[in-house]
Design an enzyme around this catalytic site. Structure first.
Site, mmCIF file in Angstrom:
data_model
loop_
_atom_site.group_PDB
_atom_site.id
_atom_site.type_symbol
_atom_site.label_atom_id
_atom_site.label_comp_id
_atom_site.label_asym_id
_atom_site.label_seq_id
_atom_site.Cartn_x
_atom_site.Cartn_y
_atom_site.Cartn_z
ATOM 1 N N GLY A 282 0.830 -1.197 0.000
ATOM 2 C CA GLY A 282 0.000 0.000 0.000
ATOM 3 C C GLY A 282 0.863 1.244 0.000
ATOM 4 N N CYS A 283 0.321 2.334 -0.520
ATOM 5 C CA CYS A 283 1.121 3.544 -0.681
ATOM 6 C C CYS A 283 1.572 4.109 0.656
ATOM 7 C CB CYS A 283 0.345 4.584 -1.490
ATOM 8 S SG CYS A 283 -1.299 4.942 -0.866
#
Lengths: 347, 347, 347, 347
Positions: free
Chosen positions: A145-146
């Protein structure tokens, strides 16, 4: 040329994958899918991709590609990727489905039954700065995930070197492409513009993967992370500012000396990482816009001695599609930076 | 009508004072000064103030006004305000000169000799939520720094109720009007736009005033604050997200119960404060743009039990000119909200 | 105090009406409606309006109010306003339903059957700079479209004085609140941010009302307007830049002399208009943000002799809710500027 | 590999040249100059260029490079480029010095004596869509102004086909990187943000080059252009919306047929132009951000029959550095698109 296909090209991670692959010298993008746009030309959905003359298909035949990159949402991803994995096609998944080792953690945070728990054991967490060789040898990679990428890159060297106490704060500021292409008042320009607010105060799904990865690096006890993301009025970029108390030898040093010691740990940790630059100055997201690069700035608060580390990435670049291509390069035995060396679009 | 004068109207705090006073029913703005613009009409400097037909003067005669509001920079403020204080004119100063009780702290952080240390004893810190009656009885009020207001309003109830440990983090996101009207690449649109970065990692001057005010409320030991501000691409607004560990009875409660207990402490503390709203939802700066209001949202992180409090203000409103007018109302014996009840400009 | 009600408070025009009325000294907002939010508190829909403690109702009883302001969409407005008009309640409508004199024009551009054509004869176009006395004597006023206001204010003096040929171009740049609160990719922050594009190239509904009003002022033949709006990445504000060829005495003058002559015509035309300022410098929307003011800058292109006039307004202020309150003041016999004198929120 | 040097790398055109050349497969950037930054590393001036390990020099030896790209300001450019031209080094100049054929026009608009009028005869206007072969055969190319490129690309096909009357309006909206890296209140974030205003109403220096180039294509009489630029709150991009009356066969057609006819002329004109896309939909600058592409959308206003053409480019790409690299490719005998095929950074 390796033939690649993208599942669900119609979101921002999918279209960024298409943009990056269109400039990749060793990979040819041969097919894209997208349920909502099936039957249209890609250029009609994304006018900026007019050099890619591709139709948006409803599905992708495993035999037509050498590798699959999936930008499907969680649960749908795992479900639809099973046949490709079964057919031996290398897969890079941008959803959360294969990031967590523990299926119970996944099911608690995502409130669904995992569609393919049998694949978890062979999946690798797609952060090459931590899992370089495993990625190179894997056929199922889960891009992080970012937010997780920003927080892990900010804190990994400190935890690995035993220089930070387990209690940490991660305060993240993210551009609004992070909210995706789905419409909502919180991303409606007149309401998002000129405003900042925290969100996810009841828990954010990226937390368990941050904890899993940092715990694997850290001495016991496991990190306890308070993670609070904020939307800010810009399109691309994440800045994560992380806070903790010094540990071990760092705790007994004067702040100025501690800065030098901490910096050395970061320089060492990222010595072989082509996409991470340990920065002398506080990092700005604009300096990595459109790229797969990360800027990491470790520091010590001179007043309190606390560890403060800031990390800037492009949430769609190193935070999503860039990381996926970096993993793809490793899986194909290519130099890690192939097709990913562009400088940021500044200003 | 009370006659008011503004010293140094040419910055953003000064022009916001003029804007607010132009709509104040009990105060008439009769004179403004501004060295760089002396001799020009105010409307030529600030076209939005064309309803105020005033010349920008070089100096202000103490006899011509009933009250002075100063937006001069620090050191210049103390120096130039001495005669007004001497003449018995009530003064509200927006600089840092009269905020800190200890002259050594001031001189260490601002690296100048204090021009008027003899006035410190009679100055009151201009945050009516903490010093309501002292302000009403004072003739020299120091409006707080914008970051300080956000952090103090976020944490004061928790410290006053003994519900938070002294070690706290204050991560602040501020619009670029906070950098002032002076030019610089960090406020140059093409470089500030679409970017976020921390600054002040070597120490920020607002830290000692936050510490001073929270220490006065808290049980020993004094708060130890790690304060990191960030510029974000918007014009007005500050959001401060503050983190700490629960203390006392809060520490032994389950997170959900702790949320209720914490909320009660905030409701009690701000029960009589007309400009602070304890919010059920995470606060957004856009909901206070152009106003003197503050939104405060206390919470408990359900994963780690940590205290997380976010406060949103307009840095030029409650963070500067609005607070000054609020203090002015108290000093004049007017209702605290006179001229300050406008709703935010949303969207 | 006059009791006012707002129909459909849940859009931006409706919420701006509520914001303005909340600060109006002679009008009390007593009721608001909004189908999608019926049953909720206004503060839960618009946190910035927390000082207005009102429920959002499903409908509004004509007996409960002295005046109705409608922010309903076209067609729905005419349909729902009939009973209020019938009951003798003064009505100000912000939709297009009562702007056009000719029902066939309305039905052609809006592709609906007009629900109340019998009311058109008594409706007045709510631009006080053109129809001051008619508005004061009317009980049904149609506030103009935002683009129309900018274009009409830019060109009315030139047409009225016979100084411009009928062929004109109106190139309008509008902030995204002009697109309303309805969601769409063109107002989705990541796609609207950092971009500009024209729209409405197949015809915009504001065109016939511009033409109607300017034709009423102009010598024959009627103005022929090419109107092209553009969305730009900001929230509030419209700038209309209008182009035409000089006519009559202006056509034979040298450009510098023509500038003086044109300026004189604008000064004369707006001599009694409290909300229009003929500006010496090119107008910026930021100088009118949040207000009912318009800045108009008439000029002559020194190279070609063409007339170029730019007008800046706040699309939600003078372009919608502000104009409605200005009309309301006239209808109530109040000074035109009551409750509308705030300076712009700058910066 | 061709060795290239950049004069004055420290502005936005210069840094964009460096960014583009860093990814060019056939050109190596070997030296950069910049007076204000001489002696520093390029990465310290532009952190986004950290992959280019170059010092910023005070001057550039003609023998050290095979080609020079100059981002010097006008007058300084001509003066400093003389020796390179004399030494036979191919030169691409981004200033206005070599754009205008007539030295009197240059001296009138730029108010300086031309430092090297003897070179004008051999200079080529660097718009490959008009001067493809001349550029390929030239050793001194003048890249056009950013506004000029947008306006010329919008109007060239219509003028070349005799489909538009000479009187035209060009209304241009430009991002703030167009104002350069020099500081000023008009580019100060708090004042530029959320605002739009026209500028250059007393004449803009790009006008004569637009006129020169379009006149060379058009039937007599020469085009008479009213050009009004506007700054809008974004960083990159220019949208020029151009207006004129139909001429020749177009004037007698119904609007719908005229649209088809006009479109055909544009398709024909740009048939061989790899960087111009004639678009079916109104163009958005975001779809070309960071690229050398132009989107051109010709249309006919259905109400008035007027020709309306919009063109979107990146002002630093096709409007400056991209065009320079496109010319460089032609001069080097490379495919025109070498190093310039990246898709836009969207969103």
């Amino acid at each position: 040329m390796t033939r690649a296909g993208i599942l669900n090209v119609t979101g921002y991670a999918g279209s960024e994958l298409a943009r990056l692959l269109s400039g990749h010298p060793e990979v040819e993008l041969v097919a894209v899918t997208g349920r909502s746009a099936a039957g249209r030309r890609l250029v009609d959905v994304f006018p900026h991709l007019w050099q890619l003359d591709l139709p948006v298909a409803d599905s992708l035949d495993a035999a037509a590609v050498d590798v699959v990159l999936s930008a499907l949402p969680h649960a749908a991803a795992a479900e639809q990727l099973v046949p490709y994995v079964g057919a031996g096609v290398p897969v890079i998944d941008l959803s959360a489905d294969f990031r967590l080792k523990r299926v119970d953690e996944y099911e608690r945070h995502y409130a669904v039954t995992h569609p393919a728990p049998q694949l978890l054991a062979r999946a690798v967490f797609g952060l090459p700065e931590l899992h370089h060789d495993e990625i190179a040898n894997s056929r199922l990679v889960a891009a992080p995930g970012c937010h997780s990428t920003a927080v892990i890159l900010a804190l990994a060297p400190a935890f690995a070197a035993g220089l930070i106490e387990p209690d940490v704060i991660a305060d993240t500021k993210t551009g609004l492409s992070g909210a995706g292409r789905g419409l909502g008042l919180n991303v409606h320009f007149p309401e998002a513009d000129e405003s900042v607010a925290p969100y996810g105060l009841d828990g954010h799904r990226h937390l368990p993967e941050m904890t899993q990865e940092l715990a694997a690096l850290a001495e016991a006890p496991a990190p306890s992370i308070t993670f609070v993301p904020h939307y800010i009025p810009m399109t691309r970029g994440i800045l994560s500012t992380c806070y903790g108390r010094p540990r071990g030898r760092l705790a007994s040093m004067a702040p100025a000396a501690a800065r030098v010691e901490l910096r050395r740990a970061y320089d060492d940790f990222y010595a072989g990482a082509p996409f991470v630059r340990v920065s002398d100055v506080p990092p700005a997201t604009k300096h990595v816009a459109g790229t797969n690069f990360a800027l990491v700035h470790p520091s010590i608060d001179l007043e309190t001695g606390r560890v403060v580390v800031a990390c800037a990435i492009d949430n769609l670049g190193k935070g999503a599609a860039g990381a996926a291509v970096q993993c793809l390069n490793l899986m194909l035995g290519l130099p890690e930076t192939t097709g990913l060396r562009q400088s940021a679009l500044f200003p």
